[in-house]
Write a protein that holds these residues in place. Structure first.
Motif, PDB file in Angstrom:
ATOM      1  N   UNK A 140      20.978  11.610 -34.678  1.00 20.81           N
ATOM      2  CA  UNK A 140      21.930  11.077 -35.446  1.00 20.81           C
ATOM      3  C   UNK A 140      23.255  10.935 -34.783  1.00 20.81           C
ATOM      4  N   UNK A 141      23.773   9.738 -35.093  1.00 22.24           N
ATOM      5  CA  UNK A 141      25.094   9.395 -34.282  1.00 22.24           C
ATOM      6  C   UNK A 141      25.958   9.028 -35.480  1.00 22.24           C
ATOM      7  N   UNK A 142      27.272   9.102 -34.912  1.00 18.17           N
ATOM      8  CA  UNK A 142      28.388   8.420 -35.664  1.00 18.17           C
ATOM      9  C   UNK A 142      28.119   7.034 -35.734  1.00 18.17           C
ATOM     10  N   UNK A 143      28.513   6.491 -36.798  1.00 17.16           N
ATOM     11  CA  UNK A 143      28.050   5.196 -37.283  1.00 17.16           C
ATOM     12  C   UNK A 143      29.494   4.530 -38.145  1.00 17.16           C
ATOM     13  N   UNK A 144      29.512   3.138 -37.742  1.00 16.18           N
ATOM     14  CA  UNK A 144      30.713   2.728 -38.638  1.00 16.18           C
ATOM     15  C   UNK A 144      31.702   2.043 -38.075  1.00 16.18           C
ATOM     16  N   UNK A 145      32.700   1.267 -38.797  1.00 19.99           N
ATOM     17  CA  UNK A 145      33.780   0.607 -38.022  1.00 19.99           C
ATOM     18  C   UNK A 145      34.882   1.559 -37.411  1.00 19.99           C
ATOM     19  N   UNK A 146      34.936   2.715 -37.789  1.00 20.37           N
ATOM     20  CA  UNK A 146      35.873   3.593 -37.252  1.00 20.37           C
ATOM     21  C   UNK A 146      35.258   4.409 -36.040  1.00 20.37           C
ATOM     22  N   UNK A 147      34.107   3.998 -35.459  1.00 19.61           N
ATOM     23  CA  UNK A 147      33.441   4.682 -34.306  1.00 19.61           C
ATOM     24  C   UNK A 147      34.247   4.050 -33.133  1.00 19.61           C
ATOM     25  N   UNK A 148      34.544   4.533 -32.126  1.00 17.28           N
ATOM     26  CA  UNK A 148      35.094   3.880 -30.800  1.00 17.28           C
ATOM     27  C   UNK A 148      34.104   3.444 -29.844  1.00 17.28           C
ATOM     28  N   UNK A 149      34.684   2.651 -29.133  1.00 19.97           N
ATOM     29  CA  UNK A 149      33.701   1.890 -28.095  1.00 19.97           C
ATOM     30  C   UNK A 149      33.010   2.768 -27.201  1.00 19.97           C
ATOM     31  N   UNK A 150      33.479   3.923 -26.581  1.00 21.10           N
ATOM     32  CA  UNK A 150      32.732   4.763 -25.916  1.00 21.10           C
ATOM     33  C   UNK A 150      31.557   5.475 -26.754  1.00 21.10           C
ATOM     34  N   UNK A 151      31.822   5.635 -27.907  1.00 18.20           N
ATOM     35  CA  UNK A 151      30.486   6.292 -28.742  1.00 18.20           C
ATOM     36  C   UNK A 151      29.555   5.275 -28.704  1.00 18.20           C
ATOM     37  N   UNK A 152      30.079   3.778 -29.061  1.00 16.87           N
ATOM     38  CA  UNK A 152      29.287   2.962 -29.298  1.00 16.87           C
ATOM     39  C   UNK A 152      28.178   2.383 -28.029  1.00 16.87           C
ATOM     40  N   UNK A 153      29.088   2.569 -26.861  1.00 15.54           N
ATOM     41  CA  UNK A 153      28.256   2.512 -25.626  1.00 15.54           C
ATOM     42  C   UNK A 153      27.473   3.404 -25.414  1.00 15.54           C
ATOM     43  N   UNK A 154      27.796   4.815 -25.387  1.00 11.81           N
ATOM     44  CA  UNK A 154      26.727   5.961 -25.339  1.00 11.81           C
ATOM     45  C   UNK A 154      25.554   5.908 -26.111  1.00 11.81           C
ATOM     46  N   UNK A 155      25.832   5.417 -27.355  1.00  6.15           N
ATOM     47  CA  UNK A 155      24.634   5.364 -28.303  1.00  6.15           C
ATOM     48  C   UNK A 155      23.769   4.398 -27.816  1.00  6.15           C
ATOM     49  N   UNK A 156      24.186   3.206 -27.476  1.00 13.79           N
ATOM     50  CA  UNK A 156      23.417   1.999 -26.939  1.00 13.79           C
ATOM     51  C   UNK A 156      22.744   2.485 -25.714  1.00 13.79           C
ATOM     52  N   UNK A 157      23.137   3.279 -24.756  1.00 17.76           N
ATOM     53  CA  UNK A 157      22.733   3.761 -23.575  1.00 17.76           C
ATOM     54  C   UNK A 157      21.483   4.895 -23.964  1.00 17.76           C
ATOM     55  N   UNK A 158      21.992   5.583 -24.987  1.00 22.11           N
ATOM     56  CA  UNK A 158      20.824   6.498 -25.450  1.00 22.11           C
ATOM     57  C   UNK A 158      19.765   5.684 -26.029  1.00 22.11           C
TER      58      UNK A 158
END
Length: 121
Positions: free
Chosen positions: A1-19
């Motif tokens: 489970x990861x943070x999701x949505x418009x308020x998620x920052x770029x680092x979180x999005x990139x880390x999730x994509x990597x995962x």
């Protein structure tokens, strides 16, 4: 489970994509949470119109559009939300009919990355 949505920052999005890539996970295997950053009553939802991320932006409310878009930031198959209001859940289920404009989501991700790069300088 990861943070999701418009308020998620770029680092979180990139880390999730990597995962997701490292685990060779499909969309249905990744869950999102907190698509509203904690509450739909935050002032950000009065100032931002998430319907810009949808193909037919006039059919859903801002909250519905934010919820629907959250499935693409990052790409997840399910989103966990909490509420005591059955009507609110009904609205969110109704949001699933919306079609996200993928090009707009990708441009938003680019803007987040650009902003993130500017802040680290």
């Amino acid at each position: 489970m990861v943070r999701a949505g418009l308020l998620v920052g770029a680092r979180t999005l990139d880390a999730t994509d990597t995962l997701i890539d490292a685990g060779d996970l499909g969309d249905g295997e990744v869950w999102g949470m907190s698509p509203f950053g904690g509450t739909t009553n935050a002032s950000v939802w009065d100032r931002v119109d998430p319907r810009l991320f949808l193909q037919a932006d006039g059919l859903l409310s801002r909250v519905q559009a934010a919820f629907r878009t959250a499935y693409h930031l990052p790409r997840v198959g399910s989103i966990a939300v909490g509420t005591d209001e059955p009507a609110h859940l009904g609205q969110l289920v109704g949001a699933l009919a919306g079609q996200v404009e993928e090009r707009t989501v990708q441009e938003y991700r680019r803007l987040l990355r650009d902003r993130s790069g500017d802040q680290s300088s």
